[in-house]
Write a protein that holds these residues in place. Structure first.
Motif, PDB file in Angstrom:
ATOM      1  N   SER A 137       0.826  -1.198   0.000  1.00 51.64           N
ATOM      2  CA  SER A 137       0.000   0.000   0.000  1.00 51.64           C
ATOM      3  C   SER A 137       0.861   1.249   0.000  1.00 51.64           C
ATOM      4  O   SER A 137       1.523   1.546   0.993  1.00 51.64           O
ATOM      5  CB  SER A 137      -0.909  -0.016   1.236  1.00 51.64           C
ATOM      6  OG  SER A 137      -1.461   1.246   1.473  1.00 51.64           O
TER       7      SER A 137
ATOM      8  N   THR B 101       0.093   0.179  11.736  1.00 52.40           N
ATOM      9  CA  THR B 101      -1.295   0.621  11.907  1.00 52.40           C
ATOM     10  C   THR B 101      -1.719   0.422  13.358  1.00 52.40           C
ATOM     11  O   THR B 101      -1.027  -0.238  14.142  1.00 52.40           O
ATOM     12  CB  THR B 101      -2.247  -0.201  11.025  1.00 52.40           C
ATOM     13  OG1 THR B 101      -2.227  -1.561  11.500  1.00 52.40           O
ATOM     14  CG2 THR B 101      -1.822  -0.177   9.573  1.00 52.40           C
ATOM     15  N   SER B 137      -1.170   0.759   6.255  1.00 55.72           N
ATOM     16  CA  SER B 137      -1.396  -0.656   5.990  1.00 55.72           C
ATOM     17  C   SER B 137      -0.222  -1.480   6.497  1.00 55.72           C
ATOM     18  O   SER B 137       0.868  -1.420   5.939  1.00 55.72           O
ATOM     19  CB  SER B 137      -1.569  -0.858   4.479  1.00 55.72           C
ATOM     20  OG  SER B 137      -1.422  -2.205   4.134  1.00 55.72           O
TER      21      SER B 137
END
Lengths: 348, 348
Positions: A137, B101, B137
């Motif tokens: 990502s 994250t 991510s």
């Protein structure tokens, strides 16, 4: 693993760093200074080697909707070089690691490295290594920088003494206001893609956000003037946050004067337009990459005529009293807000 | 940016590195060796400082379904220390940057840093800095390592001469087979979560994948034996790929013998079970983190009785003839496959 689950957002970045670093002690005699300053310090014989690292994550630190890749490459190097300057040192080498999805073309990578190269040329640093990999990502850039400083010239965060004069370079809050302008223009563009952003008025602010420069020339100027800062840090999280680092590490208090804080006229006017207090932007905005340092009073004569160094206050011996004297003469306690990327909001 | 769009996957990692590095030339006299070896080399006066960096991305380099965070932390340090060993140097400091994250708890970070600390203790390196930030991510770890080597002891990839003996430590292909076992067990578990994986038989293979060790003791052994490798590299992408790096950089050819390539019995049997050729796994598997090096013939007597150093062939003056003599006596051209993370498949 135990079943307890604690959230990182409750610790914040500085809390997390404290938690990590308390478990590590230095064991090599070459390791002079570890976690807790702008750069680590390694004894290499004649000089100290400085090393620092920064990671920039798409969607957290930059938005490619308004950050051209070439500027991003330049900025990623500049913020690292700034960390070496903040130790009173000169950057010499960098390594660049990137992770990216196949959304990025070879031409995009070329643009990123053109910016990296422009910064390498400007700061006279060599790209000596790195890593390239794919990501699941977005784009992640991790740069490490090495620099050099004479052993008797290294400036830590912990050397400020009572009565030292607090100095800061350039002006503050512009990069933060540049970001506000870019975010607003992006929203305007999303609402109406035919709308062309009019950024001319904000050119200075936007350039401070997109293409900041490390103040490496200040290090040369201080050397030439024969001034060794008693403490130094670069302004990445905002003036207030950095002042707190110096206060905490040096064990002395801060006293600054609101009317001495350097704020550019465009920053001032734009902040008012955005219904923001310009001084709050300067104190807590961040990403200025100016140098904040303290000097002995006896050195003041040597730098007082420097056009880009501003004295904004002094240190005193009450370490728990970090205050600002407002223009009205009232005493305002300073608050270190900084940034908490884990909530994407300023820490409060 | 021009309208042309070229895909990174067409270049591959090595092609991308070549494209990037050709635009950068070294300008500081302290920059002795830049991109193109296991570590960069910086002149610090008495010694050379070595610096290397690796970035590990969740979903690309590791799968937390079978990689415990503690092992991941250990491995992330070990692969960097291995790069310093591959220059005949000793690692001393690391910086660790992580992006993650809010899926990760403080306890998860603790586990990661427990592994990092175990590796720091084992390899006697100090954690001296880093960066912590959030990601959009998954987990990304970027580690940079500094090390030290005496100037007359540094081993590059480009020093191999015709008639030098090719040596490799330990055994090869085990980490690759460990990964195959873990991937299979994950599939079995997904199909039936009540199924407990039986990994006991594969303990060695799995440990080679999850918790590889840098061969730092080999550097001490070589020093004690009075042997300076003429060239050296660590085996991260597979024996064949690393042999090609030495051949290309040194301008000499490779001749190895299939029956000399060290493959552990469990690796051999598991490869057969998986219908894979054990030698192909050793040649192209990767992640062994063994040391591959060349020595002068006159040094052979000094290391021939070392229990963990295996001579597998020799260099010759025809630089375009990189070959393996099979057990049947046939000549097999070597192919450098390596890994292309941009397609997630071995390069072909």
């Amino acid at each position: 693993m135990s079943e307890t689950r604690s959230e990182i957002s409750q610790l914040g970045e500085f809390g997390l760093i404290d938690r990590i670093s308390k478990n590590f002690t230095l064991q090599n005699k070459s390791s002079i200074k570890g976690i807790g300053d702008d750069a680590a310090v390694i004894d290499t014989g004649d000089d100290y080697l400085l090393i620092s690292t920064d990671m920039l994550v798409e969607g957290i630190h930059f938005d490619l909707a308004y950050m051209p890749l070439q500027h991003l490459g330049y900025k990623a190097v500049a913020v690292n070089v700034s960390d070496i300057a903040a130790m009173n040192g000169k950057a010499e080498q960098i390594t660049v690691s990137i992770a990216l999805t196949n959304r990025f073309s070879v031409e995009a990578i070329d643009a990123l490295y053109q910016g990296i190269k422009a910064a390498c040329t400007n700061y006279k640093v060599d790209l000596v290594g790195g890593d390239t990999t794919s990501s699941t990502s977005g784009l992640i850039i991790s740069i490490s920088v090495t620099g050099r400083v004479k052993k008797d010239k290294v400036a830590y965060r912990n050397g400020a003494k009572a009565n030292d004069i607090i100095c800061v370079t350039g002006d503050l809050g512009a990069a933060f206001m540049g970001l506000q302008v870019l975010v607003r223009e992006k929203e305007v563009y999303i609402a109406d893609p035919n709308m062309q952003p009019d950024l001319e008025k904000y050119e200075y602010l936007v350039s401070r956000q997109l293409r900041p420069d490390a103040r490496t020339e200040i290090i040369f100027d201080l050397e030439e003037a024969g001034v060794k800062p008693t403490s130094m840090i670069d302004v990445s999280d905002g003036l207030a946050s950095e002042l707190f680092h110096i206060s905490k590490n040096s064990g002395v208090g801060i006293r600054i004067f609101e009317d001495k804080i350097p704020v550019d006229q465009v920053t001032f006017e734009t902040a008012i337009d955005f219904k923001l207090d310009p001084i709050t932007c300067a104190l807590n905005g961040g990403e200025d990459y100016e140098l904040l340092f303290t000097i002995e009073q006896s050195d003041y004569e040597k730098i007082k005529n420097h056009p880009d160094i501003h004295s904004i206050g002094y240190m005193h011996d009450k370490k728990d009293q970090n205050i600002m004297l407002s223009k009205q003469g009232t005493v305002v306690p300073l608050q270190a807000q900084g940034w908490n990327h884990f909530t994407n909001d300023p820490q409060t």
